[in-house]
Design a protein around this motif. Structure first.
Motif, PDB file in Angstrom:
ATOM      1  N   ASN A  69       0.836  -1.192   0.000  1.00 40.13           N
ATOM      2  CA  ASN A  69       0.000   0.000   0.000  1.00 40.13           C
ATOM      3  C   ASN A  69       0.872   1.244   0.000  1.00 40.13           C
ATOM      4  OD1 ASN A  69      -1.959  -2.053   1.800  1.00 40.13           O
ATOM      5  ND2 ASN A  69      -3.039  -0.749   0.366  1.00 40.13           N
TER       6      ASN A  69
ATOM      7  N   GLY B 167     -14.864  -3.387   2.437  1.00 42.18           N
ATOM      8  CA  GLY B 167     -15.389  -2.746   1.243  1.00 42.18           C
ATOM      9  C   GLY B 167     -16.190  -3.716   0.399  1.00 42.18           C
TER      10      GLY B 167
ATOM     11  N   VAL C  16     -17.923  -4.354  -3.071  1.00 42.99           N
ATOM     12  CA  VAL C  16     -17.845  -3.838  -4.429  1.00 42.99           C
ATOM     13  C   VAL C  16     -19.241  -3.501  -4.946  1.00 42.99           C
ATOM     14  CG1 VAL C  16     -17.164  -4.342  -6.809  1.00 42.99           C
ATOM     15  CG2 VAL C  16     -15.745  -5.147  -4.906  1.00 42.99           C
TER      16      VAL C  16
ATOM     17  N   PHE D  56     -16.807   1.319  -3.928  1.00 43.37           N
ATOM     18  CA  PHE D  56     -17.073   0.517  -2.741  1.00 43.37           C
ATOM     19  C   PHE D  56     -18.147   1.141  -1.870  1.00 43.37           C
ATOM     20  CE2 PHE D  56     -12.578  -0.892  -3.354  1.00 43.37           C
ATOM     21  CZ  PHE D  56     -12.777  -2.260  -3.301  1.00 43.37           C
TER      22      PHE D  56
ATOM     23  N   VAL E 277     -18.160   1.085   2.002  1.00 44.33           N
ATOM     24  CA  VAL E 277     -17.202   0.693   3.038  1.00 44.33           C
ATOM     25  C   VAL E 277     -17.844   0.771   4.415  1.00 44.33           C
ATOM     26  CG1 VAL E 277     -14.956   1.194   4.083  1.00 44.33           C
ATOM     27  CG2 VAL E 277     -15.289   1.516   1.620  1.00 44.33           C
TER      28      VAL E 277
ATOM     29  N   ALA F  73     -11.491   3.032  -5.116  1.00 44.53           N
ATOM     30  CA  ALA F  73     -10.059   2.754  -5.186  1.00 44.53           C
ATOM     31  C   ALA F  73      -9.688   2.552  -6.648  1.00 44.53           C
ATOM     32  CB  ALA F  73      -9.711   1.508  -4.377  1.00 44.53           C
TER      33      ALA F  73
ATOM     34  N   LEU G 296     -13.747  -9.299  -9.595  1.00 44.01           N
ATOM     35  CA  LEU G 296     -14.212  -8.044  -8.988  1.00 44.01           C
ATOM     36  C   LEU G 296     -15.633  -7.757  -9.451  1.00 44.01           C
ATOM     37  CD1 LEU G 296     -11.117  -5.658  -9.188  1.00 44.01           C
ATOM     38  CD2 LEU G 296     -12.204  -6.581  -7.132  1.00 44.01           C
TER      39      LEU G 296
ATOM     40  N   LEU H  82     -14.010  -7.028   0.268  1.00 38.75           N
ATOM     41  CA  LEU H  82     -12.557  -6.987   0.351  1.00 38.75           C
ATOM     42  C   LEU H  82     -12.131  -6.123   1.539  1.00 38.75           C
ATOM     43  CD1 LEU H  82     -11.690  -6.325  -3.419  1.00 38.75           C
ATOM     44  CD2 LEU H  82     -11.545  -8.517  -2.226  1.00 38.75           C
TER      45      LEU H  82
ATOM     46  N   VAL I 133     -10.141  -3.225   3.130  1.00 36.82           N
ATOM     47  CA  VAL I 133      -9.584  -1.989   2.573  1.00 36.82           C
ATOM     48  C   VAL I 133      -8.951  -1.162   3.688  1.00 36.82           C
ATOM     49  CG1 VAL I 133     -11.247  -1.897   0.675  1.00 36.82           C
ATOM     50  CG2 VAL I 133     -11.770  -0.725   2.827  1.00 36.82           C
TER      51      VAL I 133
ATOM     52  N   GLU J 131      -7.761   2.144  -0.303  1.00 37.58           N
ATOM     53  CA  GLU J 131      -6.902   1.202  -1.012  1.00 37.58           C
ATOM     54  C   GLU J 131      -7.215  -0.199  -0.516  1.00 37.58           C
ATOM     55  OE1 GLU J 131      -2.742   2.022  -0.807  1.00 37.58           O
ATOM     56  OE2 GLU J 131      -2.904   3.992  -1.797  1.00 37.58           O
ATOM     57  N   VAL J 132      -7.282  -1.145  -1.434  1.00 35.47           N
ATOM     58  CA  VAL J 132      -7.446  -2.539  -1.033  1.00 35.47           C
ATOM     59  C   VAL J 132      -6.225  -2.930  -0.207  1.00 35.47           C
ATOM     60  CG1 VAL J 132      -7.591  -4.917  -1.849  1.00 35.47           C
ATOM     61  CG2 VAL J 132      -8.874  -3.118  -3.023  1.00 35.47           C
ATOM     62  N   ASP J 133      -6.448  -3.562   0.920  1.00 32.07           N
ATOM     63  CA  ASP J 133      -5.358  -3.887   1.842  1.00 32.07           C
ATOM     64  C   ASP J 133      -4.404  -4.893   1.210  1.00 32.07           C
ATOM     65  OD1 ASP J 133      -3.835  -4.056   4.172  1.00 32.07           O
ATOM     66  OD2 ASP J 133      -5.033  -5.721   4.941  1.00 32.07           O
TER      67      ASP J 133
END
Length: 261
Positions: A67, A79, A81, A101, A103, A115, A127, A133, A135, A146-148
């Motif tokens: 990241n 998050g 989608v 997302f 979140v 993101a 996706l 996901l 995040v 940001e996706v982790d």
């Protein structure tokens, strides 16, 4: 880091162009504008767009596998989608996509965000709307996440567990069983739907036949809130993963994937 790189490149470009202009204006030579110094504005015009492109959202993360510095220590949220579209940018023939997302933060608050990330073509179909996901997000700037990429599965699991408890889908006691219980396999003997729905998840009451590690079996009853896409995983006759405590075999916890087709 991204802003520092961009600032440094812009400063160098300004200095290079400035020197070229100064040299041309102060030179007594009729060819003062022509010479090696011409390379400076050409280099500036080349490196500035390249630097901005390669420090764009998701580009540096794709190149480093980490990241960005701004989000590396951000809070972990979940998050979901809601939409995916390509941005038209490519890195090594892999497309950059914008993922919208919904979140759920660590405090339970829900907010829209997005993101940008580089996704291999072979994984693009994964996706899809509804996929959850982990995040990273900043509490004072929730418009972007940001996706982790930390690989810290425990942080993601803690975020998932906290969200499930808040929604009433599980309890801390069941989470403890999942963490320290004996892993086993079970067969779904019967399934009933009492009609209770929470946040789009339906409650299912299950009767399971669990196989102990020594091969013997026992019957247990449990309930589980599942989204419609996961109901097929617990149909009668299906073999599923479970955890249980030997001292209390009637408390059985199902082990099912978060994202299902």
């Amino acid at each position: 880091m991204k802003n520092q790189i961009r600032l440094a490149v812009v400063v160098l470009a300004v200095l290079g162009v400035g020197y070229y202009v100064w040299h041309g204006l102060t030179s007594n030579d009729v060819f003062g504008w022509v010479g090696p110094q011409m390379a400076l504005p050409i280099i500036a015009a080349t490196i500035v767009p390249i630097a901005f492109a390669f420090t764009g959202d998701g580009i540096m993360s794709a190149m480093t596998g980490n990241n960005s510095s701004a989000f590396r220590n951000g809070l972990v949220g979940l998050g979901t989608v809601e939409g995916v579209r390509q941005t038209g940018v490519y890195l090594n023939e892999q497309p950059q996509v914008r993922v919208d997302f919904r979140v759920e933060g660590s405090d339970g608050k829900v907010f829209p965000s997005h993101a940008k990330m580089i996704v291999p073509l072979t994984q693009l179909a994964l996706l899809r709307p509804g996929v959850v996901l982990p995040v990273r997000y900043l509490p004072d700037r929730t418009d972007r996440v940001e996706v982790d990429l930390s690989g810290d599965n425990s942080a993601a699991q803690d975020a998932m567990n906290a969200a499930m408890i808040r929604k009433g889908f599980t309890t801390q006691a069941k989470i403890d069983i999942a963490r320290r219980g004996v892993p086993a396999q079970a067969v779904v003997r019967s399934l009933s739907v009492p009609g209770e729905i929470r946040d789009g998840y339906s409650r299912l009451d299950l009767v399971l036949v669990v196989t102990r590690p020594d091969g013997t079996t026992f019957e247990a009853r449990t309930d589980k809130f599942l989204p419609p896409t996961a109901v097929s995983l617990v149909q009668v006759g299906r073999v599923i993963g479970v955890h249980y405590l030997p001292e209390n075999e009637q408390e059985v916890v199902l082990s099912l994937p978060v994202n299902t087709n």
